[in-house]
Design a protein around this motif. Structure first.
Motif, PDB file in Angstrom:
ATOM      1  N   LYS A 102       0.823  -1.213   0.000  1.00 62.04           N
ATOM      2  CA  LYS A 102       0.000   0.000   0.000  1.00 62.04           C
ATOM      3  C   LYS A 102       0.861   1.268   0.000  1.00 62.04           C
ATOM      4  CE  LYS A 102      -3.847  -2.258   0.118  1.00 62.04           C
ATOM      5  NZ  LYS A 102      -4.751  -2.259   1.268  1.00 62.04           N
ATOM      6  N   GLY A 103       2.176   1.085   0.106  1.00 65.18           N
ATOM      7  CA  GLY A 103       3.093   2.217   0.099  1.00 65.18           C
ATOM      8  C   GLY A 103       4.494   1.729  -0.192  1.00 65.18           C
ATOM      9  N   LEU A 104       5.373   2.666  -0.573  1.00 61.93           N
ATOM     10  CA  LEU A 104       6.735   2.295  -0.949  1.00 61.93           C
ATOM     11  C   LEU A 104       7.693   3.372  -0.472  1.00 61.93           C
ATOM     12  CD1 LEU A 104       8.767   0.559  -2.614  1.00 61.93           C
ATOM     13  CD2 LEU A 104       8.117   1.912  -4.614  1.00 61.93           C
ATOM     14  N   VAL A 105       8.722   2.953   0.268  1.00 66.13           N
ATOM     15  CA  VAL A 105       9.794   3.859   0.685  1.00 66.13           C
ATOM     16  C   VAL A 105      11.036   3.495  -0.114  1.00 66.13           C
ATOM     17  CG1 VAL A 105      11.300   4.573   2.577  1.00 66.13           C
ATOM     18  CG2 VAL A 105       8.865   4.193   2.998  1.00 66.13           C
ATOM     19  N   THR A 106      11.611   4.493  -0.782  1.00 63.05           N
ATOM     20  CA  THR A 106      12.738   4.237  -1.663  1.00 63.05           C
ATOM     21  C   THR A 106      13.812   5.307  -1.475  1.00 63.05           C
ATOM     22  OG1 THR A 106      13.344   3.746  -3.974  1.00 63.05           O
ATOM     23  CG2 THR A 106      11.668   5.456  -3.620  1.00 63.05           C
ATOM     24  N   SER A 156      -0.008   4.877  -6.466  1.00 68.58           N
ATOM     25  CA  SER A 156       0.103   6.313  -6.678  1.00 68.58           C
ATOM     26  C   SER A 156       1.428   6.877  -6.178  1.00 68.58           C
ATOM     27  CB  SER A 156      -1.038   7.033  -5.950  1.00 68.58           C
ATOM     28  OG  SER A 156      -0.820   8.434  -5.930  1.00 68.58           O
ATOM     29  N   PRO A 157       2.003   7.858  -6.893  1.00 71.08           N
ATOM     30  CA  PRO A 157       3.217   8.538  -6.408  1.00 71.08           C
ATOM     31  C   PRO A 157       3.023   9.166  -5.036  1.00 71.08           C
ATOM     32  CG  PRO A 157       2.823   9.078  -8.714  1.00 71.08           C
ATOM     33  CD  PRO A 157       1.612   8.334  -8.231  1.00 71.08           C
ATOM     34  N   GLU A 158       1.773   9.456  -4.654  1.00 72.26           N
ATOM     35  CA  GLU A 158       1.491  10.016  -3.333  1.00 72.26           C
ATOM     36  C   GLU A 158       1.774   9.014  -2.224  1.00 72.26           C
ATOM     37  OE1 GLU A 158      -2.498  11.418  -3.321  1.00 72.26           O
ATOM     38  OE2 GLU A 158      -2.094  13.084  -4.704  1.00 72.26           O
ATOM     39  N   ARG A 159       1.876   7.741  -2.589  1.00 73.18           N
ATOM     40  CA  ARG A 159       2.199   6.695  -1.616  1.00 73.18           C
ATOM     41  C   ARG A 159       3.650   6.238  -1.733  1.00 73.18           C
ATOM     42  NH1 ARG A 159      -1.925   4.174   1.301  1.00 73.18           N
ATOM     43  NH2 ARG A 159      -3.557   5.723   1.633  1.00 73.18           N
ATOM     44  N   ILE A 160       4.481   7.061  -2.356  1.00 70.80           N
ATOM     45  CA  ILE A 160       5.903   6.771  -2.471  1.00 70.80           C
ATOM     46  C   ILE A 160       6.685   7.859  -1.748  1.00 70.80           C
ATOM     47  CG2 ILE A 160       7.852   6.421  -4.041  1.00 70.80           C
ATOM     48  CD1 ILE A 160       5.870   5.549  -6.184  1.00 70.80           C
ATOM     49  N   SER A 218      14.611  15.986  -6.672  1.00 73.86           N
ATOM     50  CA  SER A 218      14.777  17.333  -7.237  1.00 73.86           C
ATOM     51  C   SER A 218      13.637  17.716  -8.176  1.00 73.86           C
ATOM     52  CB  SER A 218      16.121  17.426  -7.977  1.00 73.86           C
ATOM     53  OG  SER A 218      16.193  16.455  -9.007  1.00 73.86           O
ATOM     54  N   ASN A 219      12.938  16.720  -8.712  1.00 75.66           N
ATOM     55  CA  ASN A 219      11.823  16.992  -9.623  1.00 75.66           C
ATOM     56  C   ASN A 219      10.468  17.041  -8.907  1.00 75.66           C
ATOM     57  OD1 ASN A 219      13.442  17.054 -12.019  1.00 75.66           O
ATOM     58  ND2 ASN A 219      13.614  14.828 -11.891  1.00 75.66           N
ATOM     59  N   GLY A 220      10.485  16.809  -7.598  1.00 75.30           N
ATOM     60  CA  GLY A 220       9.249  16.912  -6.825  1.00 75.30           C
ATOM     61  C   GLY A 220       8.197  15.880  -7.165  1.00 75.30           C
ATOM     62  N   ARG A 221       8.623  14.711  -7.628  1.00 76.10           N
ATOM     63  CA  ARG A 221       7.651  13.696  -8.035  1.00 76.10           C
ATOM     64  C   ARG A 221       7.041  12.948  -6.859  1.00 76.10           C
ATOM     65  NH1 ARG A 221      11.684  10.715 -12.068  1.00 76.10           N
ATOM     66  NH2 ARG A 221      13.075  11.353 -10.346  1.00 76.10           N
ATOM     67  N   VAL A 222       7.789  12.840  -5.767  1.00 71.33           N
ATOM     68  CA  VAL A 222       7.309  12.105  -4.588  1.00 71.33           C
ATOM     69  C   VAL A 222       7.681  12.879  -3.328  1.00 71.33           C
ATOM     70  CG1 VAL A 222       7.486   9.840  -5.704  1.00 71.33           C
ATOM     71  CG2 VAL A 222       9.451  10.759  -4.444  1.00 71.33           C
ATOM     72  N   GLY A 223       7.101  12.452  -2.213  1.00 75.64           N
ATOM     73  CA  GLY A 223       7.351  13.126  -0.949  1.00 75.64           C
ATOM     74  C   GLY A 223       8.596  12.607  -0.248  1.00 75.64           C
ATOM     75  N   LEU A 283      10.364  11.213   3.257  1.00 75.70           N
ATOM     76  CA  LEU A 283      10.017  10.477   4.477  1.00 75.70           C
ATOM     77  C   LEU A 283      10.003  11.401   5.688  1.00 75.70           C
ATOM     78  CD1 LEU A 283       9.592   7.778   6.056  1.00 75.70           C
ATOM     79  CD2 LEU A 283      12.089   7.693   6.266  1.00 75.70           C
ATOM     80  N   GLN A 284      11.011  12.242   5.806  1.00 73.17           N
ATOM     81  CA  GLN A 284      11.113  13.118   6.981  1.00 73.17           C
ATOM     82  C   GLN A 284       9.921  14.073   7.087  1.00 73.17           C
ATOM     83  OE1 GLN A 284      13.138  12.965   9.542  1.00 73.17           O
ATOM     84  NE2 GLN A 284      14.171  11.199   8.660  1.00 73.17           N
ATOM     85  N   ASP A 285       9.380  14.478   5.949  1.00 69.36           N
ATOM     86  CA  ASP A 285       8.215  15.366   5.977  1.00 69.36           C
ATOM     87  C   ASP A 285       7.000  14.655   6.559  1.00 69.36           C
ATOM     88  OD1 ASP A 285       9.664  17.450   4.931  1.00 69.36           O
ATOM     89  OD2 ASP A 285       8.976  17.140   2.863  1.00 69.36           O
ATOM     90  N   LEU A 286       6.820  13.385   6.204  1.00 69.91           N
ATOM     91  CA  LEU A 286       5.695  12.622   6.761  1.00 69.91           C
ATOM     92  C   LEU A 286       5.900  12.408   8.254  1.00 69.91           C
ATOM     93  CD1 LEU A 286       3.036  11.175   6.106  1.00 69.91           C
ATOM     94  CD2 LEU A 286       4.344   9.065   5.811  1.00 69.91           C
TER      95      LEU A 286
END
Length: 218
Positions: free
Chosen positions: A90-94, A112-116, A124-129, A131-134
């Protein structure tokens, strides 16, 4: 925090103490429950090189009643997408070094990229969030935990670890919380008398996506 370091990442000089690890793990678990509507048994995949932040991801996911599913960070798009689908993550940390593969594989399985999230530096391209922000958006209060996150150690999964696939396709091995604690106690017996955990340090060469590395790091 002036307490002794529990984990030190030599590439970034980032340190985790018992105190910061606890705070960050609970904050991550809280954010998963509140912002991602996390449910007990939901699977969070890990697709990253070794990092001290993996400890936070693992403990935060377990705190929220989830299951950790580590993948080899050298997987190709087809290999990763196959296991993302198989695991039902349901999510991916990379990591930024793996992000292109992660995004393409996630797209194939409808994740979804919102779950990455990425560990370390921002994309740098702002495609995903990040970890530290979450983690920062969470709360280190344990009040958010509910009955749905309460675990039965002998029944509920803690890790879904895939075999190397030497005799065919990789197979998911379901490990309960009790399985994992038993494995750590076995390792402790082997080390008994040879290490002082208050004074000694261990260099981790083992890949943390492998169950051997995961057990020793945890």
């Amino acid at each position: 925090d002036t307490s002794p370091a529990l984990y030190i990442d030599l590439t970034t000089s980032k340190k985790h103490t018992f105190s910061t690890l606890q705070q960050h793990s609970i904050s991550l678990g809280t954010a998963l429950l509140r912002k991602w509507s996390w449910r007990k048994g939901d699977i969070l995949a890990l697709f990253t090189p070794n990092s001290a932040d993996i400890s936070t991801v693992v403990l935060g996911t377990l705190w929220a009643g989830g299951v950790v599913c580590p993948f080899n960070n050298l997987y190709t798009v087809s290999e990763l997408s196959s296991l993302l689908k198989s695991s039902g993550a349901k999510g991916l940390v990379t990591h930024t070094t793996c992000l292109d593969v992660a995004l393409e594989a996630a797209k194939k399985v409808g994740l979804s990229p919102e779950r990455i999230l990425v560990i370390g530096e921002k994309d740098s391209n702002g495609r995903v969030g990040l970890l530290q922000d979450l983690i920062r958006s969470g709360d280190d209060s344990e009040k958010v935990q509910t009955k749905q996150t309460r675990l039965k150690p002998e029944e509920d999964m803690a890790f879904l670890v895939y075999s190397s696939g030497t005799t065919g396709l990789p197979k998911g091995v379901m490990l309960t919380h009790r399985n994992f604690v038993a494995n750590m106690l076995q390792a402790e017996v082997v080390d008994q008398g040879s290490q002082n955990w208050k004074e000694d340090s261990m260099i981790s060469f083992l890949p943390m996506f492998h169950i051997y590395g995961t057990c020793y790091v945890s």
